[in-house]
Design an enzyme around this catalytic site. Structure first.
Site, PDB file in Angstrom:
ATOM      1  N   ASP A   1      37.857  31.947  51.738  1.00  0.00           N
ATOM      2  CA  ASP A   1      36.358  32.096  51.237  1.00  0.00           C
ATOM      3  C   ASP A   1      35.783  30.962  50.918  1.00  0.00           C
ATOM      4  OD1 ASP A   1      37.479  35.170  49.551  1.00  0.00           O
ATOM      5  OD2 ASP A   1      36.661  34.642  51.658  1.00  0.00           O
TER       6      ASP A   1
ATOM      7  N   ASP B   1      34.195  28.836  40.230  1.00  0.00           N
ATOM      8  CA  ASP B   1      35.902  29.208  40.551  1.00  0.00           C
ATOM      9  C   ASP B   1      36.788  28.009  40.279  1.00  0.00           C
ATOM     10  OD1 ASP B   1      35.096  30.758  43.948  1.00  0.00           O
ATOM     11  OD2 ASP B   1      34.651  31.448  41.516  1.00  0.00           O
TER      12      ASP B   1
ATOM     13  N   GLU C   1      42.904  31.164  43.757  1.00  0.00           N
ATOM     14  CA  GLU C   1      42.330  29.990  44.189  1.00  0.00           C
ATOM     15  C   GLU C   1      43.660  29.072  44.861  1.00  0.00           C
ATOM     16  OE1 GLU C   1      38.685  31.647  43.666  1.00  0.00           O
ATOM     17  OE2 GLU C   1      39.163  29.615  44.939  1.00  0.00           O
TER      18      GLU C   1
ATOM     19  N   ASP D   1      42.909  36.311  39.308  1.00  0.00           N
ATOM     20  CA  ASP D   1      41.773  36.020  39.882  1.00  0.00           C
ATOM     21  C   ASP D   1      40.902  35.447  38.870  1.00  0.00           C
ATOM     22  OD1 ASP D   1      39.224  37.563  42.181  1.00  0.00           O
ATOM     23  OD2 ASP D   1      39.502  35.518  41.465  1.00  0.00           O
TER      24      ASP D   1
ATOM     25  N   ASP E   1      36.210  36.501  39.787  1.00  0.00           N
ATOM     26  CA  ASP E   1      36.028  37.629  40.743  1.00  0.00           C
ATOM     27  C   ASP E   1      34.671  37.800  40.997  1.00  0.00           C
ATOM     28  OD1 ASP E   1      37.178  39.758  42.654  1.00  0.00           O
ATOM     29  OD2 ASP E   1      36.107  40.792  41.168  1.00  0.00           O
TER      30      ASP E   1
ATOM     31  N   GLU F   1      43.861  41.748  42.106  1.00  0.00           N
ATOM     32  CA  GLU F   1      42.840  42.483  41.967  1.00  0.00           C
ATOM     33  C   GLU F   1      43.000  43.993  41.802  1.00  0.00           C
ATOM     34  OE1 GLU F   1      41.002  40.863  45.412  1.00  0.00           O
ATOM     35  OE2 GLU F   1      39.652  39.564  44.231  1.00  0.00           O
TER      36      GLU F   1
HETATM   37  P1  AHM Z   1      31.779  42.567  49.852  1.00  0.00           P
HETATM   38  O1  AHM Z   1      30.782  41.547  49.531  1.00  0.00           O
HETATM   39  O2  AHM Z   1      32.515  42.418  51.230  1.00  0.00           O
HETATM   40  O3  AHM Z   1      31.294  44.013  49.540  1.00  0.00           O
HETATM   41  O4  AHM Z   1      33.121  42.359  48.890  1.00  0.00           O
HETATM   42  C1  AHM Z   1      32.764  42.425  47.317  1.00  0.00           C
HETATM   43  C2  AHM Z   1      34.029  42.365  46.826  1.00  0.00           C
HETATM   44  C3  AHM Z   1      33.975  42.608  45.324  1.00  0.00           C
HETATM   45  O5  AHM Z   1      34.320  44.175  45.159  1.00  0.00           O
HETATM   46  C4  AHM Z   1      35.055  41.663  44.830  1.00  0.00           C
HETATM   47  O6  AHM Z   1      34.894  41.511  43.486  1.00  0.00           O
HETATM   48  C5  AHM Z   1      34.890  40.701  45.606  1.00  0.00           C
HETATM   49  O7  AHM Z   1      34.700  41.208  46.976  1.00  0.00           O
HETATM   50  C6  AHM Z   1      36.085  40.097  45.686  1.00  0.00           C
HETATM   51  O8  AHM Z   1      36.031  38.526  46.312  1.00  0.00           O
HETATM   52  P2  AHM Z   1      35.889  37.260  45.501  1.00  0.00           P
HETATM   53  O9  AHM Z   1      37.192  37.478  44.720  1.00  0.00           O
HETATM   54  O10 AHM Z   1      36.162  36.264  46.482  1.00  0.00           O
HETATM   55  O11 AHM Z   1      34.876  37.308  44.526  1.00  0.00           O
HETATM   56 MG    MG Z   2      38.342  38.138  43.540  1.00  0.00          MG
END
Ligand code: AHM
Ligand code: MG
Length: 333
Positions: free
Chosen positions: A63, A69, A93, A115, A118, A273
């Site tokens: 990501d 972050d 991370e 995380d 998040d 998570e």
């Molecule tokens: P999406 O954008 O595919 O719907 O994903 C959303 C999800 C959330 O529920 C979650 O908090 C997040 O993706 C997790 O990703 P990150 O930890 O990189 O923010």
């Molecule tokens: Mg996350």
């Protein structure tokens, strides 16, 4: 004016409720509380100090990483090093585990999976984000700590919780004796007990899923979403798991992140998570499974960044979703 109970007082008062009443877990929980205050300070002024924007690097799971972050990750690691009770950290991370330096003659007895920030896609648009953490015991203090040390079932977790940086900043956690919520009072710089013994309603009027993937979901998921629409349930999806699950704890409902073409194993990570949020929701009376009908807390991780599907929330609604999976799933469960 009702008595104020700060997070530190609450942790100390409940220390004897936990089998490890040596105070080591308490010290770790207090460190997390301090880290949350520091991250909160930066999240609240992120728009002002040019801390926003894509840092350009990619994290361990591909990501794009935002500067906040990185800041949150560094602060959590620094603060978790304070007490000397945490041996190592798994962070979203960092691709590898992070070994923490020993403090004096202490033998660290805990591991933290986290995380640090998040919902990071929400940072630049001032939408709520969160920190998620799970605390495990070092199973054998005579063995060297490596990735395998973290591959413990969710039922082994000794404490878990999250910080929600929203309209107010809340820390919600459990050590296996129920769930309690603390709201940060900026005027005194303390997390104060605001939601004691949180219990999730048996069902709710909300469902939370990224409906944009509807056509990419398996049939059982599409049928369940149709069912929610037929019941006139309201869709609430913030794109931050902490925010979506937090709302459910108080108003009831169901949060779903099933497999999609982009994420055939699900997007969310099991260790830092799905498991911590499942521990909190189960302790509040809710359920949390994956789309193979396995209880999230019973799944043994195979790798530290392993992804998982998740269906989590009010018991009556998760049970209904189970029926849809059984009824419509084409492949053998
Ligand atoms: P999406 O954008 O595919 O719907 O994903 C959303 C999800 C959330 O529920 C979650 O908090 C997040 O993706 C997790 O990703 P990150 O930890 O990189 O923010
Ligand atoms: Mg996350």
């Amino acid at each position: 004016m009702s008595k104020i109970t700060t997070l530190d007082e609450f942790i100390l008062h409940n220390e004897n409720l936990h089998e490890d009443s040596s105070g080591k877990l308490s010290a770790l929980l207090r460190d997390i509380g301090v880290a949350a205050k520091i991250v909160n300070r930066e999240v609240n002024k992120a728009g002002l100090v040019n801390i926003l924007g894509i840092a350009g690097s990619e994290n361990s799971t591909g990501d794009m990483v935002q500067k906040l972050d990185i800041f949150a990750n560094e602060k959590m690691i620094a603060l978790l090093s304070n007490s000397g009770e945490c041996a190592a950290i798994v962070s979203e991370e960092n691709e590898k585990i992070i070994h923490l330096p020993k403090v004096k003659e202490k033998t660290p007895g805990y591991l933290v999976a986290m995380d640090p920030l998040d919902g990071s896609s929400n940072i630049d648009v001032n939408v709520s984000v969160g920190t998620i953490f799970g605390i495990y015991k070092v199973q054998d203090i005579n063995e060297p700590i490596d990735e395998k040390s973290f591959l413990q079932k969710g039922v082994e977790v000794v404490a878990a919780g999250y910080v929600l940086y929203g309209t107010s900043t809340m820390l919600v956690y459990t050590t296996g004796n129920g769930v309690n919520g603390f709201t940060l009072d900026p005027s005194i710089g303390e997390f104060c007990l605001s939601h004691e013994n949180i219990r999730i309603p048996d069902r709710g009027n909300y469902y939370s899923v990224n409906q944009g993937y509807y056509l990419k979901f398996d049939v059982e998921m599409r049928r369940y979403i149709d069912y929610c629409s037929d019941l006139n349930l309201r869709l609430r999806y913030i794109g931050s798991m902490v925010s979506d699950v937090h709302r459910m704890l108080f108003q009831g409902g169901i949060f779903l992140y099933p497999n999609t073409r982009k994420y055939p194993q699900g997007k969310l990570r099991l260790l830092y998570e799905c498991v911590p949020m499942s521990f909190v929701v189960e302790q509040a009376g809710g359920h949390a499974i994956n789309t193979r009908l396995e209880r999230i807390m019973e799944v043994t991780p195979r790798s530290i960044h392993q992804r998982s599907t998740i269906v989590i929330g009010s018991p009556a609604m998760v049970n209904e979703m189970k029926d849809f999976i059984r009824k419509y799933t084409l492949h053998e469960i």
